[in-house]
Design an enzyme around this catalytic site. Structure first.
Site, short mmCIF file in Angstrom:
data_model
loop_
_atom_site.label_atom_id
_atom_site.label_comp_id
_atom_site.label_asym_id
_atom_site.label_seq_id
_atom_site.Cartn_x
_atom_site.Cartn_y
_atom_site.Cartn_z
N LYS A 124 0.87 -1.18 0.00
CA LYS A 124 0.00 0.00 0.00
C LYS A 124 0.91 1.23 0.00
CE LYS A 124 -4.52 0.84 0.37
NZ LYS A 124 -5.73 0.10 0.03
N ASP A 164 -7.20 4.32 -4.09
CA ASP A 164 -7.80 4.19 -2.75
C ASP A 164 -8.36 5.58 -2.44
OD1 ASP A 164 -7.90 2.25 -0.27
OD2 ASP A 164 -7.22 4.13 0.59
P1 NDP Z 1 -13.07 7.69 -1.67
O1 NDP Z 1 -11.99 8.69 -1.55
O2 NDP Z 1 -13.69 7.44 -3.00
O3 NDP Z 1 -14.26 8.03 -0.66
C1 NDP Z 1 -14.04 8.11 0.71
C2 NDP Z 1 -15.32 8.65 1.36
O4 NDP Z 1 -15.16 8.61 2.77
C3 NDP Z 1 -15.60 10.11 1.01
O5 NDP Z 1 -16.98 10.32 1.00
C4 NDP Z 1 -14.94 10.88 2.14
O6 NDP Z 1 -15.56 12.11 2.42
C5 NDP Z 1 -15.16 9.92 3.31
N1 NDP Z 1 -14.03 10.06 4.25
C6 NDP Z 1 -12.72 9.80 4.00
N2 NDP Z 1 -11.97 10.04 5.09
C7 NDP Z 1 -12.85 10.45 6.03
C8 NDP Z 1 -12.71 10.84 7.37
N3 NDP Z 1 -11.50 10.86 7.97
N4 NDP Z 1 -13.84 11.17 8.06
C9 NDP Z 1 -15.05 11.15 7.44
N5 NDP Z 1 -15.25 10.78 6.17
C10 NDP Z 1 -14.16 10.44 5.49
O7 NDP Z 1 -12.46 6.33 -1.07
P2 NDP Z 1 -12.93 4.85 -1.34
O8 NDP Z 1 -14.41 4.79 -1.40
O9 NDP Z 1 -12.13 4.32 -2.43
O10 NDP Z 1 -12.42 4.12 -0.01
C11 NDP Z 1 -13.22 4.03 1.19
C12 NDP Z 1 -12.68 2.93 2.08
O11 NDP Z 1 -12.70 1.68 1.37
C13 NDP Z 1 -11.23 3.10 2.56
O12 NDP Z 1 -11.11 2.50 3.83
C14 NDP Z 1 -10.44 2.27 1.53
O13 NDP Z 1 -9.18 1.86 2.03
C15 NDP Z 1 -11.39 1.09 1.36
N6 NDP Z 1 -11.20 0.32 0.14
C16 NDP Z 1 -11.31 0.92 -1.10
C17 NDP Z 1 -11.18 0.15 -2.24
C18 NDP Z 1 -11.41 0.72 -3.61
O14 NDP Z 1 -11.47 -0.07 -4.56
N7 NDP Z 1 -11.55 2.02 -3.78
C19 NDP Z 1 -10.81 -1.28 -2.16
C20 NDP Z 1 -10.81 -1.81 -0.82
C21 NDP Z 1 -10.95 -1.01 0.27
P3 NDP Z 1 -15.26 13.40 1.52
O15 NDP Z 1 -16.09 13.21 0.29
O16 NDP Z 1 -15.69 14.54 2.36
O17 NDP Z 1 -13.80 13.39 1.25
#
Ligand code: NDP
Length: 447
Positions: A124, A164
């Protein structure tokens, strides 16, 4: 004695690395169940070797903003283990990340990748760069600078990054273009590419869809039907939106989505038209949920609130980030009447919150299994690149469904004596550990 050894090993972890420590503790509590019975692992010291990463690469990334002011951030690539294949795992751009974050994420990634059955190791990386408020040109210049530093350490047979948090199709495009310019090679070194130039169909949707497929196997086993169930989802990013889309598609009810400013609720459930508009707000316009009215979305917005105590639901699906649910949030989840926690984000519950949920009988569906669909389709993207083919969405989706079914069955198979609310946690950890540990031993195990 063996149990104490395990605890001692876990306690050797640098106390400043809290999140990594939490992830290791979580796995060690499952491994305890097989550690004494299978002495080869102890003899070969497989467990403590897995607590130390193969390689931690840290670099400076210098870039210029639109006013020609110069900035620098840090970048990391943490390669955890490659016993089963080339390193594989996403890149995260978020101001809160540090070495601890990537040690935790890469450790989790190794076990998750193992569960997919595809030949992939775990890594990662990313940067403490904050993409929020940056122009498209600034994002591009940052990605170019980041890849100039990262390129020497990756390759299609050594390490294949993906996206991610903060790294989606736009960023992957800029990163891939830079890698290609540096190396003169169009070799699929990143996954999550746009289908136009080598990406797989369904990769964007895969993590959220995969989580819904995993959930449907669990519900089926428990004689329940998603049609009668309400799901509270946090986040409004790649994972949350595609999880919501698939749940609505399966006739379930999605009552919430959130971003870092607040929660948008729909007590009767978002419609597919609402979801389309939310996707446009978040993905096309990069806007905040609080501006939902501008996009004709039905709902009630709760500023600075998380979804967990705002209404009743059956399934809590934290899909934003690590440790987003702490012990205080569990009170809301328990009060809501939920029976399941579907961990779509990586390690979304603190250790204490996990223990509280288990004690109250909430079945935890662990992230390593639930969100493995994303990396599974990344693996499928690599296969398509190697064959110089592009498969149909139906073909990729069918493969994803089969992989999620296999992951569900692996979790059940590897936790035969567990029947508590933590059974899937132990099943996922033991299944993942056994495979990677056996591969390390089979290869002579000195790396
Ligand atoms: P994105 O950046 O697309 O979306 C993340 C979302 O979570 C956004 O809505 C963001 O809000 C919110 N967010 C992020 N950090 C915080 C925080 N500290 N407090 C509150 N809200 C938060 O990320 P992904 O959807 O890709 O990833 C989400 C999770 O899934 C992570 O844990 C990632 O590691 C995991 N994951 C993702 C994969 C993928 O294929 N993308 C695969 C496997 C796991 P805002 O819009 O305000 O930024």
């Amino acid at each position: 004695m063996a149990k104490n050894d395990l605890k001692e090993i876990v306690n050797m972890i640098d106390p400043n690395h809290n999140i990594f420590h939490q992830a290791v503790k979580d796995v060690s509590e499952s491994i305890e169940k097989i550690y004494d019975a299978e002495p080869i692992y102890k003899k070969c010291r497989v467990f403590d070797r897995l607590f130390h990463h193969d390689r931690i690469i840290k670099f400076r990334v210098t870039w210029e903003d639109d006013n020609s002011d110069v900035h620098h951030n840090f970048g990391w690539r943490v390669q955890h283990n490659n016993a089963l294949g080339a390193y594989k795992g996403g890149l995260r751009f978020h101001p809160n990340v540090n070495e601890d974050t990537f040690k935790f994420l890469s450790f989790e990634q190794t076990f998750k990748n193992t569960l997919t059955g595809l030949p992939m190791g775990g890594a990662k990386g990313g940067s403490d760069f904050n993409p929020k408020g940056k122009s498209d040109r600034e994002i591009m210049r940052f990605c170019q600078a980041f890849m100039r530093e990262l390129a020497p350490f990756i390759g299609p047979e050594t390490d294949v990054p993906a996206g991610d948090i903060g790294v989606g199709a736009r960023e992957i495009g800029y990163l891939y273009g830079t890698y290609k310019a540096i190396t003169e090679k169009h070799n699929g070194v990143l996954t999550g590419k746009a289908p136009l130039y080598g990406g797989s169909l369904i990769r964007t949707e895969a993590t959220g869809y995969g989580a819904a497929y995993f959930l449907s196997h669990v519900l089926n086993n428990d004689d329940k039907d998603i049609k009668n169930l309400r799901v509270a989802i946090s986040g409004a990013g790649n994972v949350s939106l595609h999880l919501a889309e698939k749940i609505i598609d399966m006739n379930g009810t999605v009552v919430s989505l959130s971003d870092s400013n607040g929660t948008l609720m729909s007590k009767d459930g978002f419609t597919i038209d609402d979801l389309k508009a939310i996707k446009s707000l978040k993905l096309d316009h990069r806007d905040r949920l609080k501006n939902y009215k501008k996009y004709d979305i039905n709902g009630d917005y709760h500023d600075d609130k998380e979804p967990w105590s705002l209404c009743d639901y059956d399934i809590a699906a934290p899909s934003a980030t690590q440790n987003e649910i702490d012990d205080k949030d569990t009170k809301g989840i328990i009060k809501s009447g939920a029976s399941y926690v579907l961990e779509a984000a990586n390690m979304p519950l603190t250790h204490k919150a996990t223990l509280t949920c288990i004690e109250k009988g909430l079945i935890i569906l662990p992230a390593k299994a639930v969100n493995a669909g994303g990396v599974a389709v990344s693996g499928i993207e690599r296969t398509q690149n190697a064959l110089m083919e592009q498969w149909s969405a139906e073909k990729v989706d069918t493969k994803l469904q089969n992989i999620m079914k296999d992951i569900y069955q692996s979790c059940v198979l590897h936790a035969p004596n567990c029947d508590g609310a933590d059974k899937y946690i132990h099943g996922a950890n033991i299944a993942g550990f056994r495979k990677v540990a056996n591969a390390i031993i089979a290869q002579g195990g000195l790396n």
